[in-house]
Design an enzyme around this catalytic site. Structure first.
Site, PDB file in Angstrom:
ATOM      1  N   LYS A 496       0.841  -1.199   0.000  1.00 53.98           N
ATOM      2  CA  LYS A 496       0.000   0.000   0.000  1.00 53.98           C
ATOM      3  C   LYS A 496       0.875   1.247   0.000  1.00 53.98           C
ATOM      4  O   LYS A 496       2.081   1.191   0.238  1.00 53.98           O
ATOM      5  CB  LYS A 496      -0.917  -0.005   1.223  1.00 53.98           C
ATOM      6  CG  LYS A 496      -0.179   0.019   2.574  1.00 53.98           C
ATOM      7  CD  LYS A 496      -1.156  -0.028   3.724  1.00 53.98           C
ATOM      8  CE  LYS A 496      -0.433   0.002   5.068  1.00 53.98           C
ATOM      9  NZ  LYS A 496      -1.348   0.005   6.214  1.00 53.98           N
ATOM     10  N   TYR A 722      15.484  31.679   2.521  1.00 55.45           N
ATOM     11  CA  TYR A 722      14.385  32.529   2.978  1.00 55.45           C
ATOM     12  C   TYR A 722      14.562  32.922   4.437  1.00 55.45           C
ATOM     13  O   TYR A 722      14.968  32.123   5.283  1.00 55.45           O
ATOM     14  CB  TYR A 722      13.056  31.791   2.825  1.00 55.45           C
ATOM     15  CG  TYR A 722      12.579  31.632   1.399  1.00 55.45           C
ATOM     16  CD1 TYR A 722      12.235  32.740   0.628  1.00 55.45           C
ATOM     17  CD2 TYR A 722      12.467  30.367   0.824  1.00 55.45           C
ATOM     18  CE1 TYR A 722      11.792  32.590  -0.679  1.00 55.45           C
ATOM     19  CE2 TYR A 722      12.027  30.205  -0.482  1.00 55.45           C
ATOM     20  CZ  TYR A 722      11.693  31.321  -1.230  1.00 55.45           C
ATOM     21  OH  TYR A 722      11.255  31.181  -2.522  1.00 55.45           O
TER      22      TYR A 722
END
Length: 827
Positions: A496, A722
């Site tokens: 999965k 940043y």
């Protein structure tokens, strides 16, 4: 049967009949005719190359027994078997050579076969560098010898005999590597290889767990050279202490004057200059590497050339052309919904057989295309060689051939649907006219043909960050957990969430190859994608939505049912389609309190199931909440006890015998008494355990890699990224790496909390992780633009990252974006 990850079938060029083989392996004969000719040896029941002239050795390992597949092999035309027992259902249907141990018989036969040939054999062992040295020696000596060598890293108790049985009458030099992991193994390999020339590479820490100490390890390695005429090795006092005085040595050293060859190293631009002194002679050569491992491997090769009497000028010319060895078969996404198997660095008959079996095991599309260059060093005439290649291509059901090279082009008529080109340049010029798409393409070429350029044209264009998935490691981890199971316990493997972020189809295909019993997915679309891609294993959908029931039935998926509402909804769809006995899986809530029927609902559940024959209960399952935490052992045992009681009630009242399963990865280790009929393997397959002791036995599966896009040096006072979250206090060399939080890297891994690894050294992350990039400090690292960057893998591991980020490895793995290219490879 021991599951091999690479080709397991070899051509024999001696006229051998079964009656010749029987006394060699001390077999009891039970069959129709012992006059049958054998020209193939196989241990892989799945190989398309098995046939009437195959002698199949039914190996039995801890997780698989080839005796179970004899019936299937007989159906495909195989009639000759070496076995320890004859299964009742096939008795009288084939020729059987019964022995005490089939692996021992394989090794005995290989030793007998080796003794039919008399030419120099180089035997290589050590902890590191065996395969690279072997490949380089093949390149360096190839112009003068017709060489037979081990394919890939075929150096095990099974791989060595299969390698040796590839010898034919035209070969005049052999190069075989031998690897061992514990005592008592090398004597067996020595009898098979029987090297005349020994080569001992670096002794390191690999497989240390199999030996009491380094001395025992060296002693065992040296047993390969018991009958060698000469041993080539690094002058080392530790090794000297274990050498048999009767063994002639040819040694080298960078510091011991008593060595036969004294070497001085000097770095020159991007190369290493070696000043070599042999007796009164001195000369210099340059090798195109600077890392210690590559230089040492190159020196080992030089020593062999010196032993063979090559002139220094020839040695220097050839060694200047040495190249990094690619030992992997890589699976890549190609253009137009194609899949590429990249084996573009070697072209010989044995490695072609390995690659074709890998193609069959990993193919994504039914249509199969082979791009093949001229084949070298086969030991056969060109006509015989390409006739055998044609037979191989036909047996592997290749739909289209594209051949490149002046020699192979002359034999294009031996291949169906074949297009020929004289050179790689010609192929690349015509690539747009060849209509690639919806097919699996094996690209197999000798290094001189530069097929990596062909792969680059065919490969789907993505950015330079990749997640490399080691299929060998997945196989190893699967077999590790299988070794914990009772013989009759079935195995479901969870694929999965895109195989926990590692890739769904490719891993499912490998699991199908290893004959696992079930696959598990979370949602129907995951299962549908696997079925559409050709996966035939039964697939359980663990969290099916009611809106997906029609699609589940259409694609023959099997839903987990965990509520009365869900059961009624599925029954409505099943009865509309007039189904009978459709498989479903009942989930019981034994304490997880997430999904599942509670005990108070069992009476209603039983009533409904009795009245509706449209479904059949294929399994009953539950999920443990604390299987990884032995501080909650009592709670876990209470879950097991409740599951036992509730499932027994369902079985009794419904008069059914379904598969029962409750254990997940941690449960396999901690609660083996609760294996029931099946277990579910999840994160452990991908090399991650919650138990530190168990972790030592697992292999790393995924390595997330990128490159250095740009380098710059900033002065003190400048900032990075940043918000100026990093301020340089001294001149700082900064590398920009094209991976960011959009690729799955947590922003919490920035600002010095995390690091990457460049050229073996830690590079701290500077400032914030950006959407598509991050920046690292490489002030103390020798590097250049384009160098590889390791985000996680062996170091740092996903477990280390998770601990630092206060999360779990599952989250890190499943967060890796789909825009990160997955590259699957087999060593």
């Amino acid at each position: 049967m021991k599951s091999l990850s690479i080709q397991t079938q070899n051509k024999i060029n001696l006229p051998l009949l079964l009656k010749h083989i029987i006394p060699v392996i001390q077999a009891q004969w039970l069959g129709e005719s012992d006059e049958m000719a054998i020209d193939h040896i196989s241990i892989d029941s799945r190989s398309l190359q098995n046939g009437i002239s195959t002698l199949f050795f039914a190996l039995a390992g801890p997780n698989n027994d080839a005796h179970d597949y004899i019936g299937e092999l007989i159906d495909t035309g195989v009639v000759n078997f070496v076995v320890t027992r004859i299964p009742d259902e096939v008795r009288g249907q084939a020729n059987f050579l019964v022995v005490d141990n089939t692996l021992t018989a394989l090794q005995q036969f290989a030793a007998f076969y080796r003794n039919q040939f008399h030419f120099p054999i180089i035997g290589i062992t050590g902890s590191n560098g065996k395969t690279i040295v072997k490949e380089w020696l093949n390149f360096l000596l190839g112009p003068d010898y017709n060489i037979i060598r081990s394919p890939k890293s075929y150096n095990s108790q099974v791989g060595v005999p299969l390698s040796v049985m590839s010898i034919n009458q035209k070969h005049n030099l052999g190069i075989f590597e031998a690897g061992i992991s514990t005592t008592g193994e090398m004597e067996k390999l020595e009898r098979i290889i029987r090297p005349t020339i020994g080569l001992l590479t670096n002794i390191g820490s690999a497989h240390d767990e199999g030996f009491a100490n380094i001395g025992e390890k060296i002693k065992q390695k040296l047993k390969l050279f018991a009958h060698a005429e000469v041993l080539i090795c690094h002058k080392n006092k530790t090794i000297d202490a274990f050498l048999n005085p009767s063994v002639k040595t040819f040694t080298w050293s960078c510091k011991h004057d008593e060595a036969d060859v004294l070497i001085t190293k000097k770095l020159v631009v991007d190369k290493t200059q070696l000043k070599v002194r042999l007796g009164a002679d001195e000369f210099e050569i340059k090798v195109p590497f600077q890392d210690d491992a590559s230089v040492e491997n190159a020196i080992q090769c030089m020593m062999v050339m010196l032993h063979f009497g090559y002139e220094p000028t020839v040695i220097e010319n050839r060694m200047s052309l040495l190249f990094p060895v690619e030992m992997r078969l890589k699976v890549k996404n190609g253009i137009n919904n194609s899949m590429i198997i990249d084996d573009s660095y070697s072209s010989d008959f044995q490695s072609l057989k390995i690659a074709l079996d890998f193609l069959e095991n990993q193919k994504h599309y039914k249509k199969k295309t082979l791009i093949l260059s001229d084949i070298f060093q086969s030991g056969l005439s060109n006509d015989e060689l390409y006739s055998q290649v044609s037979e191989l291509v036909i047996s592997n059901k290749i739909n289209r051939m594209i051949v490149v090279g002046e020699t192979i082009s002359k034999f294009k008529n031996k291949f169906l649907n074949c297009t020929a080109f004289a050179s790689t340049k010609d192929l690349m010029a015509a690539i747009d006219t060849l209509s690639f798409g919806n097919e699996t393409i094996l690209v197999k070429g000798a290094r001189d043909f530069k097929f990596e350029e062909v792969v680059a044209l065919l490969e789907e264009k993505t950015h330079e960050t990749v997640l490399e998935i080691n299929l060998n490691a997945i196989s190893h981890n699967l077999n590790y957990y299988r070794s914990k199971l009772d013989a009759k316990t079935k195995l479901m493997v969870m694929v999965k969430a895109f195989g926990y972020g590692n890739g769904g189809f490719e891993i499912a295909k490998l699991l199908e190859h290893h004959k696992t019993d079930y696959l598990g997915v979370a949602f129907a679309d995951e299962g549908i994608a696997l079925k559409n891609a050709g996966i035939t294993l039964p697939i359980m959908v663990l969290n099916p939505e009611t809106t997906s029931f029609t699609a589940i039935i259409q694609h023959r998926l099997e839903p987990e049912i965990y509520s009365i509402k869900g059961l009624n909804a599925f029954l409505r769809v099943a009865e509309q389609k007039k189904l009978e006995g459709y498989p479903i899986h009942l989930k019981l809530d034994t304490g997880m309190h997430r999904l599942g029927f509670e005990e108070k609902q069992l009476e209603e559940l039983i009533f409904i199931l009795r009245a509706h024959p449209a479904v059949q209960v294929k399994s009953i399952l539950s999920h443990m909440a604390t299987s990884d935490d032995l501080n909650h052992r009592d709670f876990a045992l209470s879950q097991i006890a409740l599951f036992d009681r509730l499932s027994e009630r369902l079985m009794t009242e419904l008069k059914i015998k379904p598969i029962r399963h409750i254990l997940n990865t941690s449960g396999i280790e901690n609660f083996p008494q609760a294996q029931y009929d099946m277990v579910r393997l999840g994160i452990g397959l991908y090399g991650i355990s919650n138990d530190a002791d168990e972790q030592k036995f697992l292999e790393n599966v995924g390595t997330l890699k990128s490159i250095i896009s740009q380098l710059r040096t900033i002065p003190a006072g400048d900032s990075v990224g940043y918000g100026r979250r990093f301020m340089a206090t001294a001149p700082t060399k900064v590398a920009t790496v094209p991976i960011g939080y959009a690729d799955g890297i947590s922003r919490h891994w920035g600002n010095g909390n995390g690091h990457v690894v460049i050229n073996g050294k830690k590079a701290p992350i500077l400032g914030s992780v950006c959407m598509d990039m991050l920046m690292v400090d490489v002030s103390e690292i020798k590097c250049k633009e384009g160098d590889a960057v390791i985000i996680f893998g062996e170091n740092p591991t996903v477990i280390q990252m998770a601990q630092k980020l206060e999360t779990i490895p599952y989250e890190i793995l499943t967060s890796i974006s789909q825009r990160v290219k997955r590259v699957f490879y087999r060593e």
